[in-house]
Design an enzyme around this catalytic site. Structure first.
Site, PDB file in Angstrom:
ATOM      1  N   SER A 169       0.794  -1.232   0.000  1.00 46.59           N
ATOM      2  CA  SER A 169       0.000   0.000   0.000  1.00 46.59           C
ATOM      3  C   SER A 169       0.828   1.285   0.000  1.00 46.59           C
ATOM      4  O   SER A 169       0.260   2.378  -0.009  1.00 46.59           O
ATOM      5  CB  SER A 169      -0.945   0.008   1.204  1.00 46.59           C
ATOM      6  OG  SER A 169      -1.999  -0.910   1.011  1.00 46.59           O
ATOM      7  N   LYS A 172      -0.206   3.702  -2.648  1.00 47.64           N
ATOM      8  CA  LYS A 172      -1.237   4.738  -2.516  1.00 47.64           C
ATOM      9  C   LYS A 172      -0.658   6.146  -2.394  1.00 47.64           C
ATOM     10  O   LYS A 172      -1.354   7.136  -2.637  1.00 47.64           O
ATOM     11  CB  LYS A 172      -2.134   4.426  -1.313  1.00 47.64           C
ATOM     12  CG  LYS A 172      -2.953   3.150  -1.445  1.00 47.64           C
ATOM     13  CD  LYS A 172      -3.836   2.947  -0.235  1.00 47.64           C
ATOM     14  CE  LYS A 172      -4.715   1.698  -0.358  1.00 47.64           C
ATOM     15  NZ  LYS A 172      -3.955   0.458  -0.272  1.00 47.64           N
ATOM     16  N   SER A 226      -5.480   3.384   4.582  1.00 42.55           N
ATOM     17  CA  SER A 226      -5.133   2.415   3.533  1.00 42.55           C
ATOM     18  C   SER A 226      -6.356   1.671   3.002  1.00 42.55           C
ATOM     19  O   SER A 226      -6.319   0.461   2.773  1.00 42.55           O
ATOM     20  CB  SER A 226      -4.103   1.409   4.061  1.00 42.55           C
ATOM     21  OG  SER A 226      -3.301   0.922   3.015  1.00 42.55           O
ATOM     22  N   LYS A 331       3.070   6.613   5.303  1.00 43.53           N
ATOM     23  CA  LYS A 331       2.211   5.610   4.659  1.00 43.53           C
ATOM     24  C   LYS A 331       2.700   4.233   5.057  1.00 43.53           C
ATOM     25  O   LYS A 331       3.902   3.952   5.073  1.00 43.53           O
ATOM     26  CB  LYS A 331       2.235   5.734   3.127  1.00 43.53           C
ATOM     27  CG  LYS A 331       1.235   4.824   2.449  1.00 43.53           C
ATOM     28  CD  LYS A 331      -0.194   5.279   2.738  1.00 43.53           C
ATOM     29  CE  LYS A 331      -1.221   4.202   2.398  1.00 43.53           C
ATOM     30  NZ  LYS A 331      -1.285   3.135   3.431  1.00 43.53           N
TER      31      LYS A 331
END
Length: 392
Positions: A169, A172, A226, A331
């Site tokens: 992820s 993203k 997420s 993140k």
């Protein structure tokens, strides 16, 4: 004459005697006849009833036998597809204690035998490449690590920083960068469709098909928590569609000099989304320059109103709520092929740092690695300060 009279008297006497004898024997004869008739009638009745009685007995005997057998034994009837077994008693009599026990036991839910098969743990790509066996002076749990001073580009710490691995992820962050640079209307409504359902890992989502949020809220959930369906919806509703969005992701990576990076979709669920720690440090540095990405990725939590219900989302990075940390952008990411991943921009000991951790083991290991790096940087910074000498 006297002889004639004598004979007449004799005949009368004989007749009288005969009549008296007849009268006396008549009841006996009648009774005998009646008895004989009764006997005959009885025998006839018995003969006529005997076969019927024997037939009835022969016909009823098995029934009594079956009934007797059924009364002694409970008949168990099991229905397929049902978790319960019904016990029916053949007779209407009150069941015995053992029959009640059998019925009670039979009515207990049927539990199929469960055989637990322990599947071998799926190795991450970093583990397959032998990167987890690499040693470093900080004894990190991550196979790959990179710490850079954002202002000077000085590499403070590195471990396998050139390895190209799945990034989960962390993808993203590029998804958010493409959306932020497109200057799209953040208030435009976006609806989750079946096309946004995960077909890579079969993961679940709190955003059901039909949920409608603004583009800004979708990006908020994608960066902070997420949310995979939100990230896919951002790419799918981009002008030109999902394929155009993925093309722009790769184009921007190339423009930024991220030569080790490749994207095939906007969520990171595919293990074909890959990059290196060096490329990710570049992405973090560029994304940090977008205020919207800083704000959304470091939000501790967010509530979304879906009409009939309100959902509360938390940040996937627990360090956000830690007062000892000053995080400017972050993140997290995880799939089995990538392990636990984390990228951050944070202020440590007065320095703006970029941290990248890939293929870490365990849910808390990447956070622990970040803590070790922070303490190490603090110690190094303190040691490098000049010692103030007393004057005079």
């Amino acid at each position: 004459m006297s002889l004639g009279v004598f004979r007449i008297r004799k005949l009368v006497l004989a007749a009288t005697v005969a009549a008296w004898v007849g009268v006396c024997t008549l009841p006996t004869v009648v009774n005998a006849a009646s008895s004989a008739a009764k006997v005959a009638k009885t025998q006839k009745t018995a003969s006529s009833k005997a076969p019927a009685k024997r037939t009835a007995v022969s016909a009823k005997a098995p029934t009594r036998k079956v009934a007797a057998i059924k009364s002694k034994k409970a008949v168990v009837v099991a229905k397929k597809g049902s978790s319960r077994v019904k016990v029916q008693l053949a007779s209407g009599k009150k069941p015995a204690a053992r029959q009640v026990a059998a019925r009670t036991e039979a009515r207990q839910p049927l539990k199929a035998a469960v055989v637990r098969v322990i599947a071998p743990a799926r190795l991450s790509m970093g583990e397959q490449l032998g990167l987890r066996s690499s040693e470093d002076r900080l004894e990190l749990n991550s196979s790959v690590a990179l710490v850079i001073d954002q202002e000077t580009n000085e590499v403070l710490f590195s471990k396998n920083d050139a390895a190209v691995l799945p990034i989960a992820s962390l993808t993203k962050l590029m998804t958010g960068l493409v959306i932020a640079d497109a200057n799209l209307d953040m208030n435009e409504l976006v609806t989750i469709t079946q096309d946004d359902v995960d077909t890579y890992k079969g993961s679940s989502s709190r955003l059901s098909v039909g949920s409608t949020l603004s583009r800004g809220e979708m990006m908020h959930l994608a960066l902070m928590s997420s949310e995979n369906r939100a990230a896919n919806a951002l790419g799918r509703t981009y002008p030109g569609g999902l394929s155009e969005f993925v093309r722009l992701m790769n184009s921007k990576a190339k423009t930024l000099g991220m030569t080790d990076t490749r994207y095939v979709e906007p969520t990171g669920l595919s293990s074909l989304n890959q990059s290196s720690a060096r490329d990710l440090a570049t992405l973090v540095s560029v994304a940090y320059q977008r205020p919207i990405l800083r704000s959304l990725s470091t939000s501790p939590g967010h509530e979304v109103d879906l009409g009939r219900r309100t959902l509360h989302y938390n940040n996937s990075n627990r360090l956000i709520k830690n007062p000892e940390w000053e995080i400017g952008l972050q993140k997290t990411g995880y799939i089995s092929e990538a392990g636990r991943c984390l990228v951050m921009q944070a202020k440590v000991a007065g320095r703006q740092l970029i941290m990248v951790f890939l293929d870490s083991t365990g849910k808390l290991s990447r956070m622990q690695d970040a803590e070790r790096v922070r303490r190490w940087v603090e110690v190094q910074t303190e040691m490098s300060r000049p010692i103030a000498r007393p004057q005079g």
